[in-house]
Design a protein around this motif. Structure first.
Motif, short mmCIF file in Angstrom:
data_model
loop_
_atom_site.label_atom_id
_atom_site.label_comp_id
_atom_site.label_asym_id
_atom_site.label_seq_id
_atom_site.Cartn_x
_atom_site.Cartn_y
_atom_site.Cartn_z
N SER A 92 -4.84 -1.83 -1.13
CA SER A 92 -3.61 -1.18 -1.58
C SER A 92 -2.95 -2.02 -2.67
O SER A 92 -2.82 -3.24 -2.53
CB SER A 92 -2.63 -1.02 -0.40
N TYR A 93 -2.55 -1.37 -3.75
CA TYR A 93 -1.91 -2.08 -4.86
C TYR A 93 -0.60 -2.71 -4.40
O TYR A 93 -0.27 -3.84 -4.79
CB TYR A 93 -1.65 -1.10 -6.00
N HIS A 94 0.16 -2.02 -3.56
CA HIS A 94 1.42 -2.56 -3.06
C HIS A 94 1.20 -3.77 -2.17
O HIS A 94 1.91 -4.77 -2.25
CB HIS A 94 2.19 -1.48 -2.30
N GLU A 95 0.20 -3.69 -1.31
CA GLU A 95 -0.15 -4.84 -0.47
C GLU A 95 -0.49 -6.04 -1.34
O GLU A 95 -0.10 -7.17 -1.07
CB GLU A 95 -1.33 -4.51 0.44
N GLY A 96 -1.28 -5.79 -2.38
CA GLY A 96 -1.68 -6.86 -3.28
C GLY A 96 -0.51 -7.54 -3.95
O GLY A 96 -0.49 -8.77 -4.11
N ALA A 97 0.50 -6.75 -4.34
CA ALA A 97 1.68 -7.31 -4.99
C ALA A 97 2.44 -8.24 -4.04
O ALA A 97 2.82 -9.36 -4.41
CB ALA A 97 2.58 -6.19 -5.48
N TYR A 98 2.67 -7.78 -2.82
CA TYR A 98 3.40 -8.61 -1.84
C TYR A 98 2.57 -9.82 -1.41
O TYR A 98 3.12 -10.89 -1.17
CB TYR A 98 3.79 -7.77 -0.63
N PRO A 156 0.86 -7.53 -10.87
CA PRO A 156 1.40 -6.60 -9.87
C PRO A 156 2.82 -6.94 -9.43
O PRO A 156 3.60 -6.05 -9.08
CB PRO A 156 0.41 -6.70 -8.70
N LEU A 157 3.18 -8.23 -9.46
CA LEU A 157 4.54 -8.62 -9.11
C LEU A 157 5.54 -8.03 -10.11
O LEU A 157 6.62 -7.57 -9.73
CB LEU A 157 4.68 -10.14 -9.11
N PRO A 196 11.48 -4.35 -8.98
CA PRO A 196 12.68 -3.74 -8.39
C PRO A 196 12.68 -3.76 -6.86
O PRO A 196 13.71 -4.06 -6.23
CB PRO A 196 12.64 -2.30 -8.91
N GLN A 197 11.52 -3.46 -6.24
CA GLN A 197 11.44 -3.48 -4.78
C GLN A 197 11.57 -4.89 -4.24
O GLN A 197 12.20 -5.11 -3.20
CB GLN A 197 10.11 -2.87 -4.33
N ARG A 243 2.17 -6.21 5.63
CA ARG A 243 0.74 -6.54 5.59
C ARG A 243 0.43 -7.50 4.44
O ARG A 243 -0.31 -8.47 4.60
CB ARG A 243 -0.07 -5.25 5.48
N GLY A 244 1.02 -7.23 3.29
CA GLY A 244 0.77 -8.08 2.13
C GLY A 244 1.32 -9.48 2.32
O GLY A 244 0.64 -10.47 2.01
N LEU A 245 2.54 -9.58 2.82
CA LEU A 245 3.13 -10.90 3.05
C LEU A 245 2.35 -11.69 4.08
O LEU A 245 2.17 -12.91 3.94
CB LEU A 245 4.59 -10.74 3.50
N ALA A 246 1.88 -11.01 5.12
CA ALA A 246 1.09 -11.69 6.16
C ALA A 246 -0.23 -12.23 5.58
O ALA A 246 -0.61 -13.38 5.84
CB ALA A 246 0.80 -10.73 7.31
N MET A 247 -0.91 -11.41 4.81
CA MET A 247 -2.20 -11.83 4.24
C MET A 247 -2.03 -12.96 3.23
O MET A 247 -2.78 -13.94 3.24
CB MET A 247 -2.87 -10.63 3.59
#
Length: 229
Positions: free
Chosen positions: A193-199, A72-73, A78-79, A173-177
């Motif tokens: 969330s896929y985006h949350e998982g990546a972060y 996922p990373l 790009p983001q 949210r992802g960085l916090a978790m």
């Protein structure tokens, strides 16, 4: 004892299917599977060392599962590149906060230096946490238990806490978790969330690196300040 491995797999996947239908953060497959398996082991007179020996290959898969989180990373690269300064700063502060809070709470409750060292790397994945704790004179078994408990608590209540504070950004949210509840929190983020998982995957990796680099310098300073107070 050959029944232990298939039983563990069957119990987990059955609980996993129930969790998908129930859709409750409190119905965590890892927690519920453990609750189901413990009475079975007690009734059959199976010791934990025997059980662990027979299902050890599941534990051996943990490093590979962490590496798999890199996918996922790659898709979110790009983001992530556009926010790399903020991400590094956030994960650095999160890593320091986690270590300082764990050690200070341990000393506040009357723990000795050995216990405090065991709690130092509580928010990073087990493989890194055990090594960091050992290098600072901690007890690996206490560290492993603490890491598991922190991960379970994060997976169970992390999103509820984020919702309570109305934090809606997938990146935040992802960085916090990932910074606080490592692999288990990241697995929960991927479900949400896929985006949350990546972060969360990114935070997991960065906090692990930062903890391993800063712990040898930070822990002696905390111990020294504690001895002065």
């Amino acid at each position: 004892m050959v029944w232990m491995l298939p039983l563990t797999i069957i119990v987990f996947f059955l609980i996993r299917r129930l969790a998908i239908k129930i859709k409750s953060t409190l119905f965590n497959p890892l927690v519920i599977s453990t609750i189901v398996l413990i009475p079975i082991l007690l009734l059959t007179g199976t010791s934990y060392p025997d059980y662990f020996h027979n299902v050890r290959w599941i534990n051996d898969l943990l490093p590979y599962s962490v590496v798999a989180l890199a996918y996922p990373l790659y898709e979110m690269l790009p983001q992530i590149k556009s926010r790399w300064k903020s991400i590094l700063f956030i994960t650095f502060i999160a890593s320091l906060s986690s270590m300082i809070s764990g050690v200070c709470i341990a000393f506040w409750l009357g723990a000795n230096t050995e216990i405090a060292a065991s709690l130092l790397p509580k928010s990073v994945t087990t493989a890194i946490a055990v090594t960091v704790a050992e290098n600072q004179g901690g007890v690996p078994s206490i560290t492993a238990l603490t890491v598991i408990l922190v991960g379970i608590l994060g997976a169970l209540f992390g999103h509820q806490l984020l919702n309570l504070f109305k934090i809606k950004s997938a990146a935040a949210r992802g960085l916090a978790m990932g910074s606080t509840s490592h692999v288990l929190g990241t697995a929960r983020c991927i479900e949400v969330s896929y985006h949350e998982g990546a972060y969360s995957s990114l935070a997991l990796v960065l906090c692990g690196i930062m903890t391993s680099l800063t712990a040898p310098f930070l822990f002696p300073i905390i111990v020294m300040l504690h001895s002065w107070l």
